[in-house]
Design a protein around this motif. Sequence first.
Motif, PDB file in Angstrom:
ATOM      1  N   THR A   1       0.825  -1.235  -0.085  1.00 58.18           N
ATOM      2  CA  THR A   1       0.019  -0.164  -0.095  1.00 58.18           C
ATOM      3  C   THR A   1       0.823   1.100  -0.027  1.00 58.18           C
ATOM      4  OG1 THR A   1      -1.802  -1.064   1.308  1.00 58.18           O
ATOM      5  CG2 THR A   1      -1.745   1.360   1.357  1.00 58.18           C
ATOM      6  N   ASN A   2       1.831   1.200   1.013  1.00 52.62           N
ATOM      7  CA  ASN A   2       2.837   2.333   1.204  1.00 52.62           C
ATOM      8  C   ASN A   2       4.142   2.000   1.838  1.00 52.62           C
ATOM      9  OD1 ASN A   2       3.421   4.949   0.663  1.00 52.62           O
ATOM     10  ND2 ASN A   2       2.189   5.870   2.054  1.00 52.62           N
ATOM     11  N   SER A   3       5.127   2.503   1.443  1.00 55.06           N
ATOM     12  CA  SER A   3       6.283   2.010   2.058  1.00 55.06           C
ATOM     13  C   SER A   3       6.391   2.600   3.585  1.00 55.06           C
ATOM     14  CB  SER A   3       7.602   2.546   1.553  1.00 55.06           C
ATOM     15  OG  SER A   3       8.602   2.429   2.341  1.00 55.06           O
ATOM     16  N   THR A   4       6.593   1.684   4.697  1.00 51.54           N
ATOM     17  CA  THR A   4       6.706   2.139   5.811  1.00 51.54           C
ATOM     18  C   THR A   4       8.117   2.755   6.382  1.00 51.54           C
ATOM     19  OG1 THR A   4       7.249   0.005   6.636  1.00 51.54           O
ATOM     20  CG2 THR A   4       4.999   0.737   6.689  1.00 51.54           C
ATOM     21  N   ALA A   5       9.043   2.764   5.417  1.00 50.47           N
ATOM     22  CA  ALA A   5      10.422   3.314   5.662  1.00 50.47           C
ATOM     23  C   ALA A   5      10.049   4.836   6.145  1.00 50.47           C
ATOM     24  CB  ALA A   5      11.269   3.148   4.630  1.00 50.47           C
ATOM     25  N   LEU A   6      10.635   5.398   6.997  1.00 49.77           N
ATOM     26  CA  LEU A   6      10.580   6.843   7.324  1.00 49.77           C
ATOM     27  C   LEU A   6      12.253   7.388   6.952  1.00 49.77           C
ATOM     28  CD1 LEU A   6       9.122   6.577  10.790  1.00 49.77           C
ATOM     29  CD2 LEU A   6       7.993   6.992   8.656  1.00 49.77           C
ATOM     30  N   ILE A   7      12.652   8.050   8.011  1.00 47.40           N
ATOM     31  CA  ILE A   7      14.182   8.611   7.633  1.00 47.40           C
ATOM     32  C   ILE A   7      14.974   7.992   8.649  1.00 47.40           C
ATOM     33  CG2 ILE A   7      13.359  10.719   6.931  1.00 47.40           C
ATOM     34  CD1 ILE A   7      13.633  12.023   9.764  1.00 47.40           C
ATOM     35  N   GLU A   8      16.215   8.175   8.474  1.00 46.97           N
ATOM     36  CA  GLU A   8      17.446   7.753   9.302  1.00 46.97           C
ATOM     37  C   GLU A   8      17.375   6.307   9.680  1.00 46.97           C
ATOM     38  OE1 GLU A   8      19.016  10.712  12.497  1.00 46.97           O
ATOM     39  OE2 GLU A   8      17.474  12.086  11.819  1.00 46.97           O
ATOM     40  N   GLY A   9      17.152   5.411   8.647  1.00 43.35           N
ATOM     41  CA  GLY A   9      17.403   4.262   8.978  1.00 43.35           C
ATOM     42  C   GLY A   9      15.889   3.410   9.490  1.00 43.35           C
ATOM     43  N   LEU A  10      14.852   4.265   9.770  1.00 45.35           N
ATOM     44  CA  LEU A  10      13.854   3.807  10.504  1.00 45.35           C
ATOM     45  C   LEU A  10      12.509   3.456   9.697  1.00 45.35           C
ATOM     46  CD1 LEU A  10      12.861   3.375  13.410  1.00 45.35           C
ATOM     47  CD2 LEU A  10      12.233   5.813  13.534  1.00 45.35           C
ATOM     48  N   ALA A  11      11.945   2.247   9.900  1.00 45.50           N
ATOM     49  CA  ALA A  11      10.829   1.972   9.421  1.00 45.50           C
ATOM     50  C   ALA A  11       9.713   1.401  10.535  1.00 45.50           C
ATOM     51  CB  ALA A  11      11.086   0.659   8.229  1.00 45.50           C
ATOM     52  N   ILE A  12       8.308   1.735  10.040  1.00 43.79           N
ATOM     53  CA  ILE A  12       7.343   1.136  11.015  1.00 43.79           C
ATOM     54  C   ILE A  12       6.423   0.347  10.293  1.00 43.79           C
ATOM     55  CG2 ILE A  12       7.647   3.233  12.686  1.00 43.79           C
ATOM     56  CD1 ILE A  12       5.044   4.276  11.179  1.00 43.79           C
ATOM     57  N   PRO A  13       6.891  -1.062  10.134  1.00 47.39           N
ATOM     58  CA  PRO A  13       5.874  -1.879   9.430  1.00 47.39           C
ATOM     59  C   PRO A  13       4.710  -2.227  10.374  1.00 47.39           C
ATOM     60  CG  PRO A  13       8.072  -2.783   9.387  1.00 47.39           C
ATOM     61  CD  PRO A  13       8.216  -1.455  10.511  1.00 47.39           C
ATOM     62  N   HIS A  14       3.453  -2.448   9.627  1.00 47.98           N
ATOM     63  CA  HIS A  14       2.266  -2.662  10.487  1.00 47.98           C
ATOM     64  C   HIS A  14       1.819  -4.164  10.160  1.00 47.98           C
ATOM     65  CE1 HIS A  14       2.111   1.480   9.524  1.00 47.98           C
ATOM     66  NE2 HIS A  14       1.304   1.594   9.939  1.00 47.98           N
ATOM     67  N   ILE A  15       1.608  -4.684  11.178  1.00 48.05           N
ATOM     68  CA  ILE A  15       1.211  -6.056  11.276  1.00 48.05           C
ATOM     69  C   ILE A  15      -0.311  -6.042  11.892  1.00 48.05           C
ATOM     70  CG2 ILE A  15       1.393  -8.387  12.379  1.00 48.05           C
ATOM     71  CD1 ILE A  15       4.441  -7.620  12.494  1.00 48.05           C
ATOM     72  N   ILE A  16      -1.178  -6.380  11.142  1.00 41.40           N
ATOM     73  CA  ILE A  16      -2.777  -6.226  11.604  1.00 41.40           C
ATOM     74  C   ILE A  16      -3.290  -7.873  11.530  1.00 41.40           C
ATOM     75  CG2 ILE A  16      -4.885  -5.389  11.057  1.00 41.40           C
ATOM     76  CD1 ILE A  16      -3.289  -2.954   9.613  1.00 41.40           C
ATOM     77  N   LEU A  17      -3.842  -8.024  12.696  1.00 42.17           N
ATOM     78  CA  LEU A  17      -4.069  -9.463  12.458  1.00 42.17           C
ATOM     79  C   LEU A  17      -5.506  -9.668  13.104  1.00 42.17           C
ATOM     80  CD1 LEU A  17      -0.813 -10.818  14.004  1.00 42.17           C
ATOM     81  CD2 LEU A  17      -1.501 -11.330  11.840  1.00 42.17           C
ATOM     82  N   LYS A  18      -6.582 -10.547  12.650  1.00 42.47           N
ATOM     83  CA  LYS A  18      -7.837 -10.649  13.312  1.00 42.47           C
ATOM     84  C   LYS A  18      -7.377 -11.476  14.608  1.00 42.47           C
ATOM     85  CE  LYS A  18      -9.987 -10.746   8.712  1.00 42.47           C
ATOM     86  NZ  LYS A  18     -11.171 -11.117   8.102  1.00 42.47           N
ATOM     87  N   GLY A  19      -8.334 -11.152  15.682  1.00 42.31           N
ATOM     88  CA  GLY A  19      -8.089 -11.791  17.116  1.00 42.31           C
ATOM     89  C   GLY A  19      -8.338 -10.581  17.943  1.00 42.31           C
TER      90      GLY A  19
END
Length: 151
Positions: A54-72
């Motif tokens: 959908t969209n890259s989760t990489a930000l700046i300065e080597g940092l990324a914030i991947p999302h893990i969305i799970l039913k439950g």
Amino acid sequence: MLEKFKMNASLFRYDNGSVISQKSAFKEVANNVSKIMKIDSKRVIDSIENREKTNSTALIEGLAIPHIILKGNFSPWLYIFKSDKDIADWNCLDDSKVSILICLIVPQPVNQQDDNFKKMHLVINKLAEDDIVSQISKTETARQVVDILRS
């Protein structure tokens, strides 16, 4: 007021590793998250990859914030992964390479009244502060990242 929440240990899990590609980073994260949650790692990888498409989760300065969305029905939490190598095929907005992942593990549907969800929101807001991102980018271990986010 939200600022009074103490960032407890149940909000964070973390690990260090050595990955050099986005695919291997996602696999490492998925293996670790699936062990913690006692679920199939394919569910985790599918969630990470779908969000990243959908969209890259990489930000700046080597940092990324991947999302893990799970039913439950579980309380949201953060999984911090620090690679001792840059991830060669994952660029941030400033052209740096990702090496730190702050993964959001969130249930679907999310209970916005959950204390961990509120705490997670505070942590994400910290990532909008240049000095916090700069401190995180200089860390050598995932534990150091957690310490910065908990302060």
